[in-house]
Design a protein around this motif. Sequence first.
Motif, PDB file in Angstrom:
ATOM      1  N   ARG A  49       0.836  -1.211   0.000  1.00 16.75           N
ATOM      2  CA  ARG A  49       0.000   0.000   0.000  1.00 16.75           C
ATOM      3  C   ARG A  49       0.868   1.257   0.000  1.00 16.75           C
ATOM      4  NH1 ARG A  49      -2.660   3.313   4.088  1.00 16.75           N
ATOM      5  NH2 ARG A  49      -4.337   4.396   3.040  1.00 16.75           N
ATOM      6  N   GLU A  50       1.924   1.238   0.796  1.00 22.81           N
ATOM      7  CA  GLU A  50       2.806   2.398   0.881  1.00 22.81           C
ATOM      8  C   GLU A  50       3.466   2.691  -0.463  1.00 22.81           C
ATOM      9  OE1 GLU A  50       5.348   3.460   4.440  1.00 22.81           O
ATOM     10  OE2 GLU A  50       6.841   2.553   3.118  1.00 22.81           O
ATOM     11  N   LEU A  51       4.010   1.661  -1.117  1.00 19.67           N
ATOM     12  CA  LEU A  51       4.648   1.859  -2.417  1.00 19.67           C
ATOM     13  C   LEU A  51       3.656   2.394  -3.450  1.00 19.67           C
ATOM     14  CD1 LEU A  51       6.845  -1.358  -2.768  1.00 19.67           C
ATOM     15  CD2 LEU A  51       7.654   0.979  -2.409  1.00 19.67           C
ATOM     16  N   GLU A  52       2.485   1.801  -3.486  1.00 24.53           N
ATOM     17  CA  GLU A  52       1.492   2.197  -4.477  1.00 24.53           C
ATOM     18  C   GLU A  52       0.937   3.595  -4.204  1.00 24.53           C
ATOM     19  OE1 GLU A  52      -1.099  -1.248  -4.619  1.00 24.53           O
ATOM     20  OE2 GLU A  52       0.422  -2.392  -5.738  1.00 24.53           O
ATOM     21  N   ALA A  53       0.802   3.962  -2.929  1.00 23.19           N
ATOM     22  CA  ALA A  53       0.327   5.309  -2.585  1.00 23.19           C
ATOM     23  C   ALA A  53       1.362   6.366  -2.964  1.00 23.19           C
ATOM     24  CB  ALA A  53       0.010   5.397  -1.092  1.00 23.19           C
ATOM     25  N   ALA A  54       2.634   6.055  -2.755  1.00 17.00           N
ATOM     26  CA  ALA A  54       3.696   7.028  -3.037  1.00 17.00           C
ATOM     27  C   ALA A  54       3.897   7.259  -4.525  1.00 17.00           C
ATOM     28  CB  ALA A  54       5.006   6.569  -2.401  1.00 17.00           C
ATOM     29  N   THR A  55       3.646   6.216  -5.324  1.00 18.91           N
ATOM     30  CA  THR A  55       4.001   6.305  -6.745  1.00 18.91           C
ATOM     31  C   THR A  55       2.823   6.267  -7.707  1.00 18.91           C
ATOM     32  OG1 THR A  55       4.234   3.911  -6.972  1.00 18.91           O
ATOM     33  CG2 THR A  55       6.200   5.167  -6.278  1.00 18.91           C
ATOM     34  N   GLY A  56       1.678   5.743  -7.263  1.00 16.91           N
ATOM     35  CA  GLY A  56       0.548   5.561  -8.158  1.00 16.91           C
ATOM     36  C   GLY A  56       0.733   4.404  -9.123  1.00 16.91           C
ATOM     37  N   ARG A  57       1.733   3.556  -8.865  1.00 17.06           N
ATOM     38  CA  ARG A  57       2.024   2.408  -9.733  1.00 17.06           C
ATOM     39  C   ARG A  57       1.974   1.125  -8.918  1.00 17.06           C
ATOM     40  NH1 ARG A  57       7.342   4.280 -10.694  1.00 17.06           N
ATOM     41  NH2 ARG A  57       7.866   2.196 -11.376  1.00 17.06           N
ATOM     42  N   ASP A  58       1.930  -0.019  -9.611  1.00 14.76           N
ATOM     43  CA  ASP A  58       1.898  -1.286  -8.894  1.00 14.76           C
ATOM     44  C   ASP A  58       3.261  -1.542  -8.244  1.00 14.76           C
ATOM     45  OD1 ASP A  58       3.321  -3.794 -10.523  1.00 14.76           O
ATOM     46  OD2 ASP A  58       2.757  -2.097 -11.802  1.00 14.76           O
ATOM     47  N   ALA A  59       3.221  -2.224  -7.111  1.00 12.49           N
ATOM     48  CA  ALA A  59       4.417  -2.434  -6.293  1.00 12.49           C
ATOM     49  C   ALA A  59       5.518  -3.168  -7.045  1.00 12.49           C
ATOM     50  CB  ALA A  59       4.050  -3.188  -5.018  1.00 12.49           C
ATOM     51  N   GLY A  60       5.163  -4.144  -7.867  1.00  9.03           N
ATOM     52  CA  GLY A  60       6.180  -4.896  -8.608  1.00  9.03           C
ATOM     53  C   GLY A  60       7.016  -4.014  -9.512  1.00  9.03           C
ATOM     54  N   SER A  61       6.375  -3.092 -10.230  1.00  5.60           N
ATOM     55  CA  SER A  61       7.142  -2.201 -11.113  1.00  5.60           C
ATOM     56  C   SER A  61       7.967  -1.195 -10.311  1.00  5.60           C
ATOM     57  CB  SER A  61       6.218  -1.495 -12.113  1.00  5.60           C
ATOM     58  OG  SER A  61       5.354  -0.603 -11.464  1.00  5.60           O
ATOM     59  N   VAL A  62       7.459  -0.779  -9.154  1.00  6.11           N
ATOM     60  CA  VAL A  62       8.215   0.145  -8.295  1.00  6.11           C
ATOM     61  C   VAL A  62       9.473  -0.544  -7.766  1.00  6.11           C
ATOM     62  CG1 VAL A  62       8.175   1.512  -6.166  1.00  6.11           C
ATOM     63  CG2 VAL A  62       6.155   1.444  -7.639  1.00  6.11           C
ATOM     64  N   LEU A  63       9.332  -1.795  -7.341  1.00  2.55           N
ATOM     65  CA  LEU A  63      10.502  -2.529  -6.843  1.00  2.55           C
ATOM     66  C   LEU A  63      11.527  -2.750  -7.949  1.00  2.55           C
ATOM     67  CD1 LEU A  63       8.781  -5.137  -4.524  1.00  2.55           C
ATOM     68  CD2 LEU A  63      10.127  -3.135  -3.845  1.00  2.55           C
ATOM     69  N   LYS A  64      11.065  -3.086  -9.132  1.00  4.16           N
ATOM     70  CA  LYS A  64      11.977  -3.283 -10.268  1.00  4.16           C
ATOM     71  C   LYS A  64      12.754  -2.003 -10.545  1.00  4.16           C
ATOM     72  CE  LYS A  64      12.191  -4.779 -15.029  1.00  4.16           C
ATOM     73  NZ  LYS A  64      11.667  -4.372 -16.300  1.00  4.16           N
ATOM     74  N   GLN A  65      12.044  -0.860 -10.574  1.00  2.45           N
ATOM     75  CA  GLN A  65      12.707   0.418 -10.804  1.00  2.45           C
ATOM     76  C   GLN A  65      13.666   0.758  -9.658  1.00  2.45           C
ATOM     77  OE1 GLN A  65      10.216   3.919 -10.862  1.00  2.45           O
ATOM     78  NE2 GLN A  65      11.711   5.056 -12.081  1.00  2.45           N
ATOM     79  N   SER A  66      13.277   0.437  -8.433  1.00  3.29           N
ATOM     80  CA  SER A  66      14.156   0.701  -7.285  1.00  3.29           C
ATOM     81  C   SER A  66      15.480  -0.042  -7.424  1.00  3.29           C
ATOM     82  CB  SER A  66      13.463   0.299  -5.978  1.00  3.29           C
ATOM     83  OG  SER A  66      12.339   1.108  -5.763  1.00  3.29           O
ATOM     84  N   LEU A  67      15.419  -1.287  -7.871  1.00  7.60           N
ATOM     85  CA  LEU A  67      16.657  -2.045  -8.075  1.00  7.60           C
ATOM     86  C   LEU A  67      17.488  -1.448  -9.204  1.00  7.60           C
ATOM     87  CD1 LEU A  67      15.649  -5.784  -7.581  1.00  7.60           C
ATOM     88  CD2 LEU A  67      16.754  -4.222  -5.981  1.00  7.60           C
ATOM     89  N   GLU A  68      16.827  -1.004 -10.256  1.00  9.83           N
ATOM     90  CA  GLU A  68      17.538  -0.395 -11.380  1.00  9.83           C
ATOM     91  C   GLU A  68      18.206   0.916 -10.974  1.00  9.83           C
ATOM     92  OE1 GLU A  68      14.396  -0.104 -14.250  1.00  9.83           O
ATOM     93  OE2 GLU A  68      14.539  -2.243 -14.786  1.00  9.83           O
ATOM     94  N   MET A  69      17.591   1.645 -10.041  1.00  7.04           N
ATOM     95  CA  MET A  69      18.126   2.944  -9.607  1.00  7.04           C
ATOM     96  C   MET A  69      19.213   2.813  -8.540  1.00  7.04           C
ATOM     97  SD  MET A  69      14.585   5.143  -9.455  1.00  7.04           S
ATOM     98  CE  MET A  69      15.365   6.546  -8.670  1.00  7.04           C
ATOM     99  N   THR A  70      19.397   1.616  -8.013  1.00  2.85           N
ATOM    100  CA  THR A  70      20.383   1.422  -6.949  1.00  2.85           C
ATOM    101  C   THR A  70      21.357   0.296  -7.318  1.00  2.85           C
ATOM    102  OG1 THR A  70      18.807   0.006  -5.790  1.00  2.85           O
ATOM    103  CG2 THR A  70      18.932   2.301  -5.084  1.00  2.85           C
ATOM    104  N   PRO A  71      21.981   0.383  -8.502  1.00  4.48           N
ATOM    105  CA  PRO A  71      22.887  -0.709  -8.894  1.00  4.48           C
ATOM    106  C   PRO A  71      24.039  -0.844  -7.902  1.00  4.48           C
ATOM    107  CG  PRO A  71      23.218   1.196 -10.313  1.00  4.48           C
ATOM    108  CD  PRO A  71      22.020   1.486  -9.440  1.00  4.48           C
ATOM    109  N   GLY A  72      24.242  -2.071  -7.432  1.00  2.00           N
ATOM    110  CA  GLY A  72      25.307  -2.318  -6.469  1.00  2.00           C
ATOM    111  C   GLY A  72      25.012  -1.832  -5.065  1.00  2.00           C
ATOM    112  N   ARG A  73      23.826  -1.289  -4.851  1.00  8.68           N
ATOM    113  CA  ARG A  73      23.447  -0.760  -3.540  1.00  8.68           C
ATOM    114  C   ARG A  73      22.076  -1.252  -3.126  1.00  8.68           C
ATOM    115  NH1 ARG A  73      26.338   4.077  -1.662  1.00  8.68           N
ATOM    116  NH2 ARG A  73      28.263   4.039  -2.811  1.00  8.68           N
ATOM    117  N   ALA A  74      21.772  -2.490  -3.494  1.00  9.86           N
ATOM    118  CA  ALA A  74      20.513  -3.112  -3.085  1.00  9.86           C
ATOM    119  C   ALA A  74      20.812  -4.544  -2.668  1.00  9.86           C
ATOM    120  CB  ALA A  74      19.500  -3.087  -4.225  1.00  9.86           C
ATOM    121  N   TRP A  75      20.133  -4.976  -1.602  1.00  8.13           N
ATOM    122  CA  TRP A  75      20.392  -6.282  -1.020  1.00  8.13           C
ATOM    123  C   TRP A  75      19.087  -7.033  -0.803  1.00  8.13           C
ATOM    124  CZ3 TRP A  75      22.520  -1.676   0.311  1.00  8.13           C
ATOM    125  CH2 TRP A  75      23.909  -1.545   0.164  1.00  8.13           C
ATOM    126  N   VAL A  76      19.223  -8.333  -0.693  1.00  8.88           N
ATOM    127  CA  VAL A  76      18.094  -9.220  -0.449  1.00  8.88           C
ATOM    128  C   VAL A  76      18.323  -9.921   0.875  1.00  8.88           C
ATOM    129  CG1 VAL A  76      17.090 -11.412  -1.213  1.00  8.88           C
ATOM    130  CG2 VAL A  76      17.540  -9.614  -2.858  1.00  8.88           C
TER     131      VAL A  76
END
Length: 191
Positions: A49-76
């Motif tokens: 809900r938080e991701l979708e409220a902040a961006t107006g997009r579905d959470a899956g696409s927001v997470l994908k973009q987040s990983l693309e914007m943080t190359p080498g600085r994202a962990w699982v």
Amino acid sequence: MMGAFAESIEQGLNQEIAAMGRAGWLMIRQARKGDAKRMAKRLDPVDRRELEAATGRDAGSVLKQSLEMTPGRAWVAEQKVNGPWGVHGLFGLASITGHPEIGVPWMVASEHFRQDPKMLLRLGRLAVQGFSREYQVLFNRVHADNTRAIRWLVHIGFDVSAQAVPLGAAGEMFYPFTLKEEVCVTPQALQ
């Protein structure tokens, strides 16, 4: 290839996991292609809900973009739940163009991952210490209804603003949160 910063974060967190006796069921690794999709399937409804409220997009696409914007600085955070390992947490540290002193930490998790609050506090504090070595200021926003995340942010050292601000297409309320590097100024430096 992982940079020294990313490697130090990963190693430090995995050492802490081992010290807590949880190495057999939790590990931290560098995020890879496909992790956003795996995390989106398990995402805690409050985080979704938080991701979708902040961006107006579905959470899956927001997470994908987040990983693309943080190359080498994202962990699982991978957890062994009922047998197989799976992605149950995803976190990273973005930069703001034109503001090299500001880092933007982010994290999402599954409901299962949040069931060990002591572990989350210890790992959160350690990650934030590492992030603070790279940036003078850490800044982001948290949805006003995400009270569990707000409490966690305060416990790991962030200052959460008392004033919520509208964000996203629907203008839902979010609290800004920050962590600033302590700067020690000696009397000699002022002369």
